[in-house]
Design a protein around this motif. Sequence first.
Motif, PDB file in Angstrom:
ATOM      1  N   HIS A  55       0.807  -1.229  -0.135  1.00 19.75           N
ATOM      2  CA  HIS A  55      -0.035  -0.038  -0.008  1.00 19.75           C
ATOM      3  C   HIS A  55       0.763   1.307  -0.017  1.00 19.75           C
ATOM      4  O   HIS A  55       0.468   2.323  -0.645  1.00 19.75           O
ATOM      5  N   VAL A  56       1.813   1.360   0.568  1.00 21.26           N
ATOM      6  CA  VAL A  56       2.917   2.569   0.969  1.00 21.26           C
ATOM      7  C   VAL A  56       3.486   2.696  -0.439  1.00 21.26           C
ATOM      8  O   VAL A  56       3.592   3.656  -0.923  1.00 21.26           O
ATOM      9  N   ALA A  57       4.058   1.495  -0.953  1.00 23.51           N
ATOM     10  CA  ALA A  57       4.492   1.663  -2.514  1.00 23.51           C
ATOM     11  C   ALA A  57       3.690   2.173  -3.469  1.00 23.51           C
ATOM     12  O   ALA A  57       3.933   2.840  -4.410  1.00 23.51           O
ATOM     13  N   ASP A  58       2.323   1.936  -3.239  1.00 23.83           N
ATOM     14  CA  ASP A  58       1.207   2.449  -4.181  1.00 23.83           C
ATOM     15  C   ASP A  58       1.164   3.888  -4.145  1.00 23.83           C
ATOM     16  O   ASP A  58       1.029   4.799  -5.109  1.00 23.83           O
ATOM     17  N   LEU A  59       1.078   4.347  -2.822  1.00 21.93           N
ATOM     18  CA  LEU A  59       0.962   5.740  -2.586  1.00 21.93           C
ATOM     19  C   LEU A  59       2.329   6.543  -3.005  1.00 21.93           C
ATOM     20  O   LEU A  59       2.152   7.687  -3.247  1.00 21.93           O
ATOM     21  N   LEU A  60       3.191   5.828  -2.951  1.00 21.87           N
ATOM     22  CA  LEU A  60       4.808   6.634  -3.399  1.00 21.87           C
ATOM     23  C   LEU A  60       4.690   6.555  -4.724  1.00 21.87           C
ATOM     24  O   LEU A  60       5.843   7.021  -5.551  1.00 21.87           O
ATOM     25  N   VAL A 111      10.641  -2.228   5.358  1.00 21.83           N
ATOM     26  CA  VAL A 111       9.290  -1.474   4.829  1.00 21.83           C
ATOM     27  C   VAL A 111       9.014   0.045   5.963  1.00 21.83           C
ATOM     28  O   VAL A 111       8.733   0.893   5.493  1.00 21.83           O
ATOM     29  N   ALA A 112       9.137  -0.327   6.937  1.00 23.97           N
ATOM     30  CA  ALA A 112       8.978   0.897   8.122  1.00 23.97           C
ATOM     31  C   ALA A 112       9.876   2.001   7.766  1.00 23.97           C
ATOM     32  O   ALA A 112       9.382   3.128   8.152  1.00 23.97           O
ATOM     33  N   ALA A 113      11.192   1.671   7.472  1.00 28.34           N
ATOM     34  CA  ALA A 113      12.037   2.649   7.101  1.00 28.34           C
ATOM     35  C   ALA A 113      11.704   3.614   5.828  1.00 28.34           C
ATOM     36  O   ALA A 113      12.064   4.872   5.862  1.00 28.34           O
ATOM     37  N   ARG A 114      10.891   2.852   5.107  1.00 27.14           N
ATOM     38  CA  ARG A 114      10.147   3.780   3.751  1.00 27.14           C
ATOM     39  C   ARG A 114       9.173   4.413   4.198  1.00 27.14           C
ATOM     40  O   ARG A 114       8.822   5.608   3.674  1.00 27.14           O
ATOM     41  N   THR A 115       8.090   3.779   5.180  1.00 22.63           N
ATOM     42  CA  THR A 115       7.315   4.389   5.437  1.00 22.63           C
ATOM     43  C   THR A 115       7.109   5.843   6.367  1.00 22.63           C
ATOM     44  O   THR A 115       6.434   6.750   6.115  1.00 22.63           O
ATOM     45  N   LEU A 119       5.469   9.365   5.948  1.00 23.61           N
ATOM     46  CA  LEU A 119       4.451  10.089   7.049  1.00 23.61           C
ATOM     47  C   LEU A 119       4.943  11.344   7.617  1.00 23.61           C
ATOM     48  O   LEU A 119       3.912  12.271   7.693  1.00 23.61           O
ATOM     49  N   ALA A 120       6.329  11.508   7.528  1.00 24.10           N
ATOM     50  CA  ALA A 120       6.750  12.870   8.037  1.00 24.10           C
ATOM     51  C   ALA A 120       6.408  13.980   7.165  1.00 24.10           C
ATOM     52  O   ALA A 120       6.501  15.008   7.673  1.00 24.10           O
ATOM     53  N   ARG A 121       6.404  13.702   5.911  1.00 20.29           N
ATOM     54  CA  ARG A 121       6.226  14.645   4.924  1.00 20.29           C
ATOM     55  C   ARG A 121       4.614  15.110   4.765  1.00 20.29           C
ATOM     56  O   ARG A 121       4.478  15.955   4.030  1.00 20.29           O
ATOM     57  N   LEU A 122       3.801  14.259   5.435  1.00 16.40           N
ATOM     58  CA  LEU A 122       2.427  14.668   5.300  1.00 16.40           C
ATOM     59  C   LEU A 122       2.006  16.171   5.744  1.00 16.40           C
ATOM     60  O   LEU A 122       2.374  16.407   6.720  1.00 16.40           O
ATOM     61  N   ARG A 123       0.959  16.700   4.795  1.00 19.46           N
ATOM     62  CA  ARG A 123       0.313  17.913   5.091  1.00 19.46           C
ATOM     63  C   ARG A 123      -1.185  17.322   5.473  1.00 19.46           C
ATOM     64  O   ARG A 123      -1.644  16.620   4.900  1.00 19.46           O
ATOM     65  N   PRO A 124      -1.923  18.357   6.185  1.00 19.40           N
ATOM     66  CA  PRO A 124      -3.189  18.050   6.464  1.00 19.40           C
ATOM     67  C   PRO A 124      -4.027  17.967   4.971  1.00 19.40           C
ATOM     68  O   PRO A 124      -4.774  16.827   5.006  1.00 19.40           O
ATOM     69  N   ALA A 125      -3.748  18.709   3.984  1.00 22.81           N
ATOM     70  CA  ALA A 125      -4.175  18.616   2.849  1.00 22.81           C
ATOM     71  C   ALA A 125      -4.398  17.563   2.153  1.00 22.81           C
ATOM     72  O   ALA A 125      -5.024  16.801   1.396  1.00 22.81           O
ATOM     73  N   ASP A 126      -2.891  16.944   2.260  1.00 27.19           N
ATOM     74  CA  ASP A 126      -2.653  15.518   1.435  1.00 27.19           C
ATOM     75  C   ASP A 126      -3.693  14.323   1.935  1.00 27.19           C
ATOM     76  O   ASP A 126      -4.003  13.501   1.191  1.00 27.19           O
ATOM     77  N   LEU A 127      -4.249  14.455   3.257  1.00 23.88           N
ATOM     78  CA  LEU A 127      -4.888  13.032   3.617  1.00 23.88           C
ATOM     79  C   LEU A 127      -6.416  13.146   3.008  1.00 23.88           C
ATOM     80  O   LEU A 127      -6.801  12.081   3.107  1.00 23.88           O
ATOM     81  N   ASP A 128      -6.626  14.444   2.166  1.00 25.17           N
ATOM     82  CA  ASP A 128      -7.964  14.233   1.802  1.00 25.17           C
ATOM     83  C   ASP A 128      -7.957  13.917   0.102  1.00 25.17           C
ATOM     84  O   ASP A 128      -8.775  13.680  -0.651  1.00 25.17           O
TER      85      ASP A 128
END
Length: 169
Positions: A55-60, A111-115, A119-128
């Motif tokens: 799932h994270v690979a897909d998001l990236l 995997v966690a090292a890539r996740t 997560l650290a780069r997320l902004r509130p607007a990204d989540l929508d």
Amino acid sequence: MDVKDLLTETYDRLPDLVRAAVDGLSPEQLRWAPGPGANPIGWLVWHLTRIQDDHVADLLDADQVWTSGDWASRFGLAADPNDTGYGHSPAQVAAVRPESAQALLDYYEAVAARTAPFLARLRPADLDRVVDEAWDPPVTLGVRLVSVAEDDLQHVGQAGYVRGLLGAA
């Protein structure tokens, strides 16, 4: 605390839970199932890691960790990016054969090292942002990240329970 920090806190708890579930177990213990159709610890931890990786690979929009390196061979599997364990039959569950607890830990840590930086780069607007229109309603990034965390937490809890049944706690 903002939502990025909340997600980071949630995901940061997983490595210790994964380690507690598998550390010190033999390959045989990792493959032991408490009953017919039940999932062993090794499969549970492999699956939760595969889900996060997929799932994270897909998001990236990136390749999965699973397909980069010798991860699959350490589990007796092919490097099939579509094999996350979802819908596995009992025979497919039994085919997941981690060579050691360390193989599970190493894969999870990669995997966690890539996740974490994602997560650290997320902004509130990204989540929508809609990331999957195959569902009704369409899935947003925030919903997808909660779904992955929920799946990981559920399965690591199951792995801890099975470890208790082993008497290896």
